[in-house]
Motif scaffolding. Structure first.
Motif, PDB file in Angstrom:
ATOM      1  N   THR A   1     -12.821  -3.334  -1.941  1.00  0.00           N
ATOM      2  CA  THR A   1     -11.519  -2.498  -2.080  1.00  0.00           C
ATOM      3  C   THR A   1     -10.871  -2.767  -3.156  1.00  0.00           C
ATOM      4  O   THR A   1      -9.867  -2.090  -3.460  1.00  0.00           O
ATOM      5  CB  THR A   1     -10.603  -2.954  -0.728  1.00  0.00           C
TER       6      THR A   1
ATOM      7  N   ARG B   1      -3.983  -0.364   7.551  1.00  0.00           N
ATOM      8  CA  ARG B   1      -4.002   0.717   6.871  1.00  0.00           C
ATOM      9  C   ARG B   1      -5.364   0.848   6.262  1.00  0.00           C
ATOM     10  O   ARG B   1      -5.877  -0.155   5.520  1.00  0.00           O
ATOM     11  CB  ARG B   1      -3.102   0.597   5.774  1.00  0.00           C
ATOM     12  N   ARG B   2      -5.899   1.941   6.230  1.00  0.00           N
ATOM     13  CA  ARG B   2      -7.393   2.474   5.628  1.00  0.00           C
ATOM     14  C   ARG B   2      -7.289   1.995   3.846  1.00  0.00           C
ATOM     15  O   ARG B   2      -6.323   2.325   3.133  1.00  0.00           O
ATOM     16  CB  ARG B   2      -7.581   3.984   5.701  1.00  0.00           C
ATOM     17  N   ALA B   3      -8.110   1.324   3.580  1.00  0.00           N
ATOM     18  CA  ALA B   3      -8.252   0.768   2.377  1.00  0.00           C
ATOM     19  C   ALA B   3      -9.310   1.774   1.550  1.00  0.00           C
ATOM     20  O   ALA B   3      -9.299   2.282   0.319  1.00  0.00           O
ATOM     21  CB  ALA B   3      -8.463  -0.516   1.973  1.00  0.00           C
ATOM     22  N   THR B   4     -10.384   1.782   2.148  1.00  0.00           N
ATOM     23  CA  THR B   4     -11.519   2.812   1.546  1.00  0.00           C
ATOM     24  C   THR B   4     -12.727   3.075   2.574  1.00  0.00           C
ATOM     25  O   THR B   4     -12.613   2.464   3.720  1.00  0.00           O
ATOM     26  CB  THR B   4     -12.283   1.778   0.286  1.00  0.00           C
TER      27      THR B   4
ATOM     28  N   TYR C   1     -13.483  -3.849   9.331  1.00  0.00           N
ATOM     29  CA  TYR C   1     -14.084  -2.668   9.017  1.00  0.00           C
ATOM     30  C   TYR C   1     -15.016  -2.452  10.425  1.00  0.00           C
ATOM     31  O   TYR C   1     -15.175  -2.983  11.185  1.00  0.00           O
ATOM     32  CB  TYR C   1     -15.152  -3.286   7.989  1.00  0.00           C
TER      33      TYR C   1
ATOM     34  N   THR D   1     -10.175  -1.441   6.666  1.00  0.00           N
ATOM     35  CA  THR D   1      -8.865  -1.364   6.426  1.00  0.00           C
ATOM     36  C   THR D   1      -8.182  -2.801   6.083  1.00  0.00           C
ATOM     37  O   THR D   1      -9.080  -3.792   6.222  1.00  0.00           O
ATOM     38  CB  THR D   1      -8.274  -0.948   7.959  1.00  0.00           C
ATOM     39  N   HIS D   2      -7.117  -2.714   5.644  1.00  0.00           N
ATOM     40  CA  HIS D   2      -6.232  -4.127   5.271  1.00  0.00           C
ATOM     41  C   HIS D   2      -4.905  -3.793   5.982  1.00  0.00           C
ATOM     42  O   HIS D   2      -3.989  -2.869   5.709  1.00  0.00           O
ATOM     43  CB  HIS D   2      -5.965  -3.887   3.687  1.00  0.00           C
ATOM     44  N   HIS D   3      -4.642  -4.807   6.722  1.00  0.00           N
ATOM     45  CA  HIS D   3      -3.525  -4.635   7.789  1.00  0.00           C
ATOM     46  C   HIS D   3      -3.131  -3.420   8.245  1.00  0.00           C
ATOM     47  O   HIS D   3      -2.220  -2.852   8.562  1.00  0.00           O
ATOM     48  CB  HIS D   3      -2.344  -5.215   6.867  1.00  0.00           C
TER      49      HIS D   3
ATOM     50  N   PHE E   1      -8.369  -7.999   6.578  1.00  0.00           N
ATOM     51  CA  PHE E   1      -9.249  -6.966   6.436  1.00  0.00           C
ATOM     52  C   PHE E   1      -9.960  -7.016   7.842  1.00  0.00           C
ATOM     53  O   PHE E   1     -10.252  -7.834   8.251  1.00  0.00           O
ATOM     54  CB  PHE E   1     -10.296  -7.334   5.318  1.00  0.00           C
TER      55      PHE E   1
ATOM     56  N   ASN F   1      -9.240  -5.520  -4.176  1.00  0.00           N
ATOM     57  CA  ASN F   1      -8.119  -6.247  -3.797  1.00  0.00           C
ATOM     58  C   ASN F   1      -8.544  -7.937  -3.940  1.00  0.00           C
ATOM     59  O   ASN F   1      -8.394  -8.604  -2.815  1.00  0.00           O
ATOM     60  CB  ASN F   1      -7.444  -5.881  -2.305  1.00  0.00           C
TER      61      ASN F   1
END
Length: 72
Positions: free
Chosen positions: A53, A24-27, A9, A20-22, A7, A55
């Motif tokens: 997120t 890729r935008r998560a939120t 930000y 983002t997570h890895h 994660f 997760n």
């Protein structure tokens, strides 16, 4: 901000926060939600990002770890 859990930000100029997570935008959080997240992220950034997120702790972590496919 780097992370071992994947994660990250970024706070934008307009005050919004992109999580983002890895890579890729998560939120994207804006306004009061962004401010509340930033307060929470001061103490535990990885946990805060996981919670915001969605997760976070699905309940099957222990079971999945014991599955034959996931054994080392």
């Amino acid at each position: 901000m780097g992370s071992a859990s994947g994660f990250e930000y970024v706070v934008r100029a307009d005050g919004s926060v992109v999580i983002t997570h890895h890579g890729r935008r998560a939120t994207v959080l804006r306004g009061g939600r962004a401010e509340k997240f930033l307060e929470e992220a001061r103490t535990d950034p990885q946990g805060a990002m996981a919670r915001w997120t969605g997760n976070y702790k699905h309940g099957n972590e222990r079971t999945a770890k014991q599955h034959p496919r996931n054994r080392g």
